[in-house]
Motif scaffolding. Structure first.
Motif, short mmCIF file in Angstrom:
data_model
loop_
_atom_site.label_atom_id
_atom_site.label_comp_id
_atom_site.label_asym_id
_atom_site.label_seq_id
_atom_site.Cartn_x
_atom_site.Cartn_y
_atom_site.Cartn_z
N VAL A 232 0.83 -1.21 0.00
CA VAL A 232 0.00 0.00 0.00
C VAL A 232 0.87 1.26 0.00
N THR A 233 2.02 1.18 0.65
CA THR A 233 2.81 2.40 0.83
C THR A 233 4.25 2.31 0.30
N ASP A 234 4.69 1.14 -0.12
CA ASP A 234 6.08 0.90 -0.52
C ASP A 234 6.62 2.02 -1.43
N SER A 235 7.62 2.73 -0.95
CA SER A 235 8.09 3.90 -1.70
C SER A 235 8.85 3.50 -2.98
N TYR A 236 9.22 2.24 -3.10
CA TYR A 236 9.91 1.81 -4.32
C TYR A 236 8.93 1.53 -5.46
N LEU A 237 7.64 1.40 -5.13
CA LEU A 237 6.66 1.03 -6.16
C LEU A 237 5.99 2.25 -6.78
N ASP A 238 5.75 2.16 -8.09
CA ASP A 238 4.97 3.22 -8.74
C ASP A 238 3.48 2.88 -8.66
N TYR A 326 11.34 -15.02 -23.01
CA TYR A 326 10.83 -15.91 -21.97
C TYR A 326 11.61 -15.77 -20.67
N TYR A 327 12.82 -15.23 -20.81
CA TYR A 327 13.73 -15.19 -19.67
C TYR A 327 14.53 -13.90 -19.72
N ASN A 328 14.79 -13.36 -18.55
CA ASN A 328 15.72 -12.23 -18.48
C ASN A 328 16.35 -12.21 -17.10
N SER A 329 17.44 -11.47 -16.97
CA SER A 329 18.10 -11.43 -15.66
C SER A 329 18.77 -10.09 -15.47
N GLN A 330 18.94 -9.71 -14.22
CA GLN A 330 19.77 -8.56 -13.92
C GLN A 330 20.77 -8.99 -12.85
N ILE A 331 22.05 -8.88 -13.19
CA ILE A 331 23.09 -9.27 -12.26
C ILE A 331 23.50 -8.04 -11.47
N GLY A 332 23.47 -8.15 -10.16
CA GLY A 332 23.82 -7.00 -9.33
C GLY A 332 22.81 -6.86 -8.21
N TYR A 333 23.01 -5.83 -7.38
CA TYR A 333 22.09 -5.59 -6.27
C TYR A 333 21.21 -4.41 -6.63
N ASN A 334 19.91 -4.59 -6.57
CA ASN A 334 19.00 -3.50 -6.95
C ASN A 334 17.75 -3.55 -6.07
N GLU A 335 17.78 -2.73 -5.03
CA GLU A 335 16.70 -2.75 -4.03
C GLU A 335 15.33 -2.43 -4.66
N LYS A 336 15.31 -1.39 -5.50
CA LYS A 336 14.03 -0.99 -6.10
C LYS A 336 13.46 -2.11 -6.97
N LEU A 337 14.32 -2.67 -7.80
CA LEU A 337 13.84 -3.75 -8.67
C LEU A 337 13.34 -4.94 -7.85
N SER A 338 14.02 -5.22 -6.74
CA SER A 338 13.56 -6.35 -5.93
C SER A 338 12.13 -6.11 -5.43
N HIS A 339 11.84 -4.90 -5.00
CA HIS A 339 10.47 -4.59 -4.54
C HIS A 339 9.48 -4.72 -5.70
N GLU A 340 9.90 -4.22 -6.86
CA GLU A 340 9.01 -4.30 -8.03
C GLU A 340 8.75 -5.75 -8.43
N MET A 341 9.78 -6.58 -8.22
CA MET A 341 9.60 -8.00 -8.57
C MET A 341 8.70 -8.71 -7.57
N TYR A 342 8.87 -8.42 -6.27
CA TYR A 342 7.96 -9.03 -5.29
C TYR A 342 6.52 -8.64 -5.61
N ALA A 343 6.34 -7.40 -6.08
CA ALA A 343 4.99 -6.90 -6.34
C ALA A 343 4.42 -7.42 -7.66
N GLY A 344 5.27 -7.52 -8.68
CA GLY A 344 4.75 -7.81 -10.00
C GLY A 344 4.77 -9.28 -10.39
N ALA A 345 5.51 -10.10 -9.66
CA ALA A 345 5.63 -11.51 -10.04
C ALA A 345 4.38 -12.30 -9.66
#
Ligand code: ADP
Length: 453
Positions: A232-238, A326-345
């Motif tokens: 509801v409030t996650d600042s990383y999410l649009d 069908y597949y993609n990856s991002q190598i590295g540490y990315n806090e914002k993307l991790s939140h977006e992935m938890y939300a969008g997956a």
């Protein structure tokens, strides 16, 4: 855990203070500190001076103290140095020496992992600290693989201690600080019940000790910070969403991911987030993903975020071309993307070989993402298979490619039943993985040991 638990204990009306080494971190430089104690002690033949500083503003919601020992603790990395034994033993000596100088004795001293594992022994068996011997101690084990082994030639690092008690320090002819803590602490906790169970069969040599001491061991799951991890409030999410708007909210987040990573929004999106290391079974991902797309058919998409072993990173990168779309990856540490992935997956895959507690599955569930997990440690304790009554996740037993692909096959089948997906999302978003619950369980442990004083 020591960043979150004391805050919640404070909200339950207790006073919790945290002490840790003064590493040269950004947090150290970004905050203001006051000196609260200066002392000296010896480490074998070496006399050292230490300073205890305290964070001035209580910004964390509890008192945080740091111990500085010049030349030993003032480093950037936490561990991995040749003199780690000297660093952690001197830290522990300083902590006990400081606590011994307090006007009031603490009600309980709670130590974590081997780095603080000699503290219960020192409080009980060092002649200078005898007045602390009745203060109860609790040990929490986060990872039992690392035990802090040190040779008996370093036994004089521990301040003058009662030689009759040498057996408490010893495990297989070495001083083993983790084993010592398990023997000396009044109560031992692990970060899940299943991890505790596994330690009795697989704990880097301590199996008989866990079997012997099982009576004083309990499992308490870590919690998640439900204020940070809130769709509801996650600042990383649009695109924010709550229970009634889950379907549309998750779809909007999924669309963002699919657009950014060239994936198909109509197919189930399975993600992996984490360190690309053996403990997480990340080495199995390339083959599991390849096999799933080949044998089950191109009926699902994958997105991987992580960093770790170079060979796995390289494999996960080189698969992008052949599996494009069908597949993609991002190598590295990315806090914002991790939140977006938890939300969008739609699904989060965790094939871990070892997972003492695991937080990712809890974050995922809070965002309505269904976990696909290997039945181990905390994953086993937090995810119930859809085949069981009231189940809401997909579980498998072995860290093998075939087991992972079969679990993916089941996920694809589940995704075809959208009404079921909606019901499971609703269920998992309401599960309580908050620290409030765990903090109360720790208070219960403290109260239990206090009764024994
Ligand atoms: P643990 O340290 O508990 O064994 P991980 O290192 O896999 O497990 O993940 C711990 C936390 O770090 C999780 O909350 C996860 O979301 C986050 N995390 C791990 N890797 C990444 C990454 N590459 N980018 C962003 N967040 C990550």
């Amino acid at each position: 855990m020591v960043g979150a638990l004391p805050k919640y204990q404070a909200s339950l009306g207790h006073v919790a203070k945290v002490v840790m080494p003064m590493y040269r971190t950004k947090f150290l430089y970004d905050n203001s500190w006051e000196v609260v104690h200066k002392g000296g002690a010896s480490l074998g033949n070496w006399w050292f001076e230490y300073t205890v500083i305290k964070e001035k503003t209580n910004k964390l919601g509890f008192d945080l103290y740091l111990v500085d020992i010049n030349g030993l603790l003032d480093r950037e990395k936490i561990y991995g140095y040749n003199d780690d034994t000297e660093r952690f033993v001197s830290f522990q000596v300083a902590v006990v020496d400081w606590i011994a100088a307090w006007k009031h004795k603490p009600s309980v001293v709670h130590v974590h992992d081997y780095h603080a594992g000699l503290i219960p022994f020192m409080m009980q068996s060092c002649f200078d600290y005898q007045h602390l011997r009745n203060v109860p101690t609790v040990l929490t084990i986060h990872n039992a693989q690392y035990q802090g082994w040190m040779g008996w030639d370093k036994s004089n690092y521990i301040p003058h201690w009662d030689g009759w008690r040498w057996g408490n320090l010893d495990w297989n002819k070495t001083i083993n600080p983790l084993a010592c803590a398990i023997k000396c602490a009044w109560k031992v906790t692990t970060v899940s019940w299943s991890y505790l169970e596994e330690l009795r069969y697989n704990s880097n040599g301590l199996e008989p000790l866990f079997e012997y001491e099982k009576g004083k061991c309990v499992g308490i799951l870590n919690g998640i910070d439900t204020k940070v991890w809130d769709p509801v409030t996650d600042s990383y999410l649009d695109e924010h969403f709550s229970l009634p708007t889950t379907a549309a909210g998750k779809l909007a987040n999924k669309k963002k991911l699919c657009d950014a990573f060239n994936l198909n929004i109509d197919q189930p999106l399975i993600v992996f987030i984490g360190r690309l290391v053996g403990e997480k079974a990340a080495d199995l991902l390339p083959r599991a993903i390849g096999d799933a797309l080949y044998y089950i058919g191109q009926r699902m998409n994958f997105l991987v975020l992580g960093s770790g072993e170079p060979q796995v990173e390289q494999q996960l990168s080189s698969m992008r071309g052949p599996l494009m779309g069908y597949y993609n990856s991002q190598i590295g540490y990315n806090e914002k993307l991790s939140h977006e992935m938890y939300a969008g997956a739609d699904f989060l895959l965790m094939p871990s070989r070892v997972e003492p507690c695991g937080l990712n599955q809890m974050y995922a569930m809070r965002y309505g993402t269904i976990p696909i997990v290997r039945r181990t440690g905390g994953l086993k304790d937090t995810v119930k298979d859809i085949g069981e009554t009231g189940g809401y996740g997909i579980c498998f037993n072995q860290d093998a490619v075939g087991d992972i692909t079969h679990a993916i096959y089941r996920a694809v089948g589940l995704y075809e039943q959208q009404d079921k997906i909606a019901a499971i999302r609703k269920q998992i978003m309401q599960l309580d993985f908050s620290w409030d619950k765990s903090a109360q369980q720790y208070i219960d442990v403290y109260e239990d040991v206090r009764l024994k004083v």
